[in-house]
Scaffold this motif. Sequence first.
Motif, PDB file in Angstrom:
ATOM      1  N   UNK A  36       1.267   5.011 -14.048  1.00 55.56           N
ATOM      2  CA  UNK A  36       2.588   4.352 -14.006  1.00 55.56           C
ATOM      3  C   UNK A  36       2.226   3.151 -13.053  1.00 55.56           C
ATOM      4  N   UNK A  37       1.294   2.986 -12.153  1.00 50.45           N
ATOM      5  CA  UNK A  37       1.044   2.210 -11.041  1.00 50.45           C
ATOM      6  C   UNK A  37      -0.130   1.443 -11.374  1.00 50.45           C
ATOM      7  N   UNK A  38      -0.043   0.095 -11.785  1.00 49.11           N
ATOM      8  CA  UNK A  38      -1.260  -0.574 -12.092  1.00 49.11           C
ATOM      9  C   UNK A  38      -2.036  -0.803 -10.614  1.00 49.11           C
ATOM     10  N   UNK A  46      -6.376   3.533   0.227  1.00 52.95           N
ATOM     11  CA  UNK A  46      -6.379   2.245   0.850  1.00 52.95           C
ATOM     12  C   UNK A  46      -6.906   0.917   0.259  1.00 52.95           C
ATOM     13  N   UNK A  47      -6.358  -0.282   0.064  1.00 59.70           N
ATOM     14  CA  UNK A  47      -6.979  -1.348  -0.540  1.00 59.70           C
ATOM     15  C   UNK A  47      -7.550  -1.283  -1.761  1.00 59.70           C
ATOM     16  N   UNK A  48      -6.776  -0.485  -2.808  1.00 62.18           N
ATOM     17  CA  UNK A  48      -7.542  -0.541  -4.211  1.00 62.18           C
ATOM     18  C   UNK A  48      -6.617  -1.085  -5.287  1.00 62.18           C
ATOM     19  N   UNK A  49      -5.547  -2.062  -4.467  1.00 63.08           N
ATOM     20  CA  UNK A  49      -5.067  -2.990  -5.373  1.00 63.08           C
ATOM     21  C   UNK A  49      -3.808  -2.442  -6.249  1.00 63.08           C
ATOM     22  N   UNK A  50      -3.222  -1.187  -5.599  1.00 63.13           N
ATOM     23  CA  UNK A  50      -2.081  -0.689  -6.231  1.00 63.13           C
ATOM     24  C   UNK A  50      -0.879  -1.745  -6.162  1.00 63.13           C
ATOM     25  N   UNK A  51      -0.108  -1.843  -7.437  1.00 63.52           N
ATOM     26  CA  UNK A  51       0.745  -2.761  -7.607  1.00 63.52           C
ATOM     27  C   UNK A  51       2.172  -2.310  -8.328  1.00 63.52           C
ATOM     28  N   UNK A  52       3.169  -2.433  -7.554  1.00 64.45           N
ATOM     29  CA  UNK A  52       4.436  -2.003  -8.072  1.00 64.45           C
ATOM     30  C   UNK A  52       5.209  -1.169  -7.374  1.00 64.45           C
ATOM     31  N   UNK A  53       6.243  -0.515  -7.659  1.00 65.08           N
ATOM     32  CA  UNK A  53       6.872   0.572  -6.909  1.00 65.08           C
ATOM     33  C   UNK A  53       6.225   2.137  -7.234  1.00 65.08           C
ATOM     34  N   UNK A  55       0.275  18.673  -0.053  1.00 64.34           N
ATOM     35  CA  UNK A  55      -0.292  17.318   0.676  1.00 64.34           C
ATOM     36  C   UNK A  55      -0.114  17.280   1.955  1.00 64.34           C
ATOM     37  N   UNK A  56      -1.284  17.036   2.869  1.00 63.77           N
ATOM     38  CA  UNK A  56      -0.964  17.065   4.290  1.00 63.77           C
ATOM     39  C   UNK A  56      -1.158  15.152   4.773  1.00 63.77           C
ATOM     40  N   UNK A  57      -1.966  14.628   4.085  1.00 66.33           N
ATOM     41  CA  UNK A  57      -2.311  13.259   4.332  1.00 66.33           C
ATOM     42  C   UNK A  57      -2.324  12.184   3.020  1.00 66.33           C
ATOM     43  N   UNK A  58      -1.377  11.198   3.267  1.00 67.24           N
ATOM     44  CA  UNK A  58      -1.065  10.197   2.036  1.00 67.24           C
ATOM     45  C   UNK A  58      -1.399   8.929   2.584  1.00 67.24           C
ATOM     46  N   UNK A  59      -2.501   8.138   2.367  1.00 70.72           N
ATOM     47  CA  UNK A  59      -2.577   6.902   2.678  1.00 70.72           C
ATOM     48  C   UNK A  59      -2.801   5.730   1.607  1.00 70.72           C
ATOM     49  N   UNK A  60      -1.811   5.032   1.460  1.00 72.19           N
ATOM     50  CA  UNK A  60      -1.811   3.860   0.393  1.00 72.19           C
ATOM     51  C   UNK A  60      -1.672   2.535   1.231  1.00 72.19           C
ATOM     52  N   UNK A  61      -2.153   2.399   2.177  1.00 67.82           N
ATOM     53  CA  UNK A  61      -1.963   1.079   3.022  1.00 67.82           C
ATOM     54  C   UNK A  61      -2.770   0.008   2.095  1.00 67.82           C
ATOM     55  N   UNK A  62      -2.543  -1.153   2.846  1.00 68.16           N
ATOM     56  CA  UNK A  62      -3.075  -2.316   2.246  1.00 68.16           C
ATOM     57  C   UNK A  62      -3.266  -2.422   0.792  1.00 68.16           C
ATOM     58  N   UNK A  63      -2.057  -2.189   0.217  1.00 71.25           N
ATOM     59  CA  UNK A  63      -2.060  -2.444  -1.357  1.00 71.25           C
ATOM     60  C   UNK A  63      -0.854  -3.477  -1.491  1.00 71.25           C
ATOM     61  N   UNK A  64      -0.447  -3.470  -2.714  1.00 77.36           N
ATOM     62  CA  UNK A  64       0.751  -4.411  -3.179  1.00 77.36           C
ATOM     63  C   UNK A  64       1.830  -3.483  -3.659  1.00 77.36           C
ATOM     64  N   UNK A  65       2.437  -2.437  -2.994  1.00 78.22           N
ATOM     65  CA  UNK A  65       3.155  -1.587  -3.557  1.00 78.22           C
ATOM     66  C   UNK A  65       4.671  -2.227  -3.141  1.00 78.22           C
ATOM     67  N   UNK A  66       5.615  -2.315  -3.979  1.00 79.58           N
ATOM     68  CA  UNK A  66       6.820  -2.765  -3.848  1.00 79.58           C
ATOM     69  C   UNK A  66       8.150  -1.763  -3.877  1.00 79.58           C
ATOM     70  N   UNK A  67       9.396  -2.078  -3.754  1.00 79.23           N
ATOM     71  CA  UNK A  67      10.512  -1.171  -4.063  1.00 79.23           C
ATOM     72  C   UNK A  67      10.731  -0.352  -3.059  1.00 79.23           C
ATOM     73  N   UNK A  68      11.977   0.627  -3.290  1.00 75.26           N
ATOM     74  CA  UNK A  68      11.960   1.680  -2.332  1.00 75.26           C
ATOM     75  C   UNK A  68      10.861   2.810  -2.256  1.00 75.26           C
ATOM     76  N   UNK A 125       1.184  -2.364   5.531  1.00 83.81           N
ATOM     77  CA  UNK A 125       0.551  -3.746   4.910  1.00 83.81           C
ATOM     78  C   UNK A 125       0.936  -3.401   3.427  1.00 83.81           C
ATOM     79  N   UNK A 126       2.257  -3.261   3.057  1.00 84.03           N
ATOM     80  CA  UNK A 126       2.618  -3.148   1.748  1.00 84.03           C
ATOM     81  C   UNK A 126       3.944  -4.284   1.549  1.00 84.03           C
ATOM     82  N   UNK A 127       4.729  -4.072   0.407  1.00 83.79           N
ATOM     83  CA  UNK A 127       5.734  -4.983   0.372  1.00 83.79           C
ATOM     84  C   UNK A 127       6.958  -4.025   0.100  1.00 83.79           C
ATOM     85  N   UNK A 128       7.034  -2.917   0.523  1.00 76.55           N
ATOM     86  CA  UNK A 128       8.054  -1.938   0.203  1.00 76.55           C
ATOM     87  C   UNK A 128       9.478  -2.244   1.214  1.00 76.55           C
TER      88      UNK A 128
END
Length: 417
Positions: free
Chosen positions: A38-40, A75-82, A94-107, A125-128
Amino acid sequence: MKLSRVLPLGFFLVATLHSLAVADLNSDRQALLSFAATVPHYRFLNWNPASSICDSWVGVTCNLDGSRVVALRLPGVGLMGPIPPNSLGKLDALRVLSLRSNVLIGNLPTDVTSLPSLHSLYLQHNNLTGNIPTSFSAQLNVLDLSFNNFTGNIPQTLSNLSQLTSLNLQNNTLNGPIPDLNRLTHLNLSYNHLNGSIPSYLRSFPDSSFAGNPLFANPQPSPSPASSSPPAAGPHKKRSKLKLSKGIIIAIAVGGFALLFIFALIVLCCCLKKKDNGGGSSVLKGGEKPKEEFGSGVQEPEKNKLVFFEGCSYNFDLEDLLRASAEVLGKGSYGTAYKAVLEESTTVVVKRLKEVVVGKREFEQQMEIVGRVGQHPNVVPLRAYYYSKDEKLLVYDYISAGSLNVMLHGMYLDHNL
């Protein structure tokens, strides 16, 4: 007769537990595949449905028995979109979730923040956008939503999280008052639109934790009765006040010169000690960043251009590497080797090459050769490299067993006795 009844029951229980574990892992697999579909993303994740999710999927960590996914670091893998709902929110172990330094948007979906086992959440460092959810895991210890576009108030429910010790919400557009967060050891709320007063417990944090919030009302001390009464008249009172002022000025001057002398003496002692130790300590002080050691030549336009070799499972960029705490492992004729510990306990060895004058194309060709040599089972593989005109870095796996000399002459011989 009893034994024949017990054995099938025992086998049945084992088989049932095994099937449940497999079912849970398959559920985690489907949740991750749904998220990836779902997430490019522009970096190849190598999430092959036919391969082992715990051994070969980039950024995925399982528990010891391989039955559940407990950490996802991308982190930093270029995830784009919500972030799609009903995907990562199904990873209930899940205990640790790190999606920092991407281009995630939305809520930010509430099914992610309220995962029952979630311990650390890194989304900086996203656009949430939108409001910060009010529902969080009771186990949450670290929450980093900095450098996004969140609006609204800081949820009051954060004050109910008894395990929360680190909160970073800087550089958003949050407004309203600050909840009474009285268990934190690390806090950064700078550069928002917060207002009101700072809770008493949080006033122990440095001013930098609240910088860029111009509407904060800083509490002023109440005037004392002496200050509210009119000053006494008469030449005797003025002379006493004048003498007192001169005395304070002299004391401040003497104290300032004394502190300056002590500081100069300390600097001199440190310089002499450094000289006696041959120009520096073998271990960087705790918390010191290796950027000062092996990042001085990193050029701004070339940041985050750390080149990884195919098959490498590391998920960090050059900025992470330069922020990591470092320890000098040794110095050779071609440069200095550092042990670098990154944000999420990833440990690598960084070799900083010195006095290597070579063009980028030739350097990359040599790295490809070194990378192919590293595929030999008895050679530590080169995982990544960085090139700029003034700085060249090589990244290897960290081997905790010690040096080659120890392995050949010490531990290896003892191991075979």
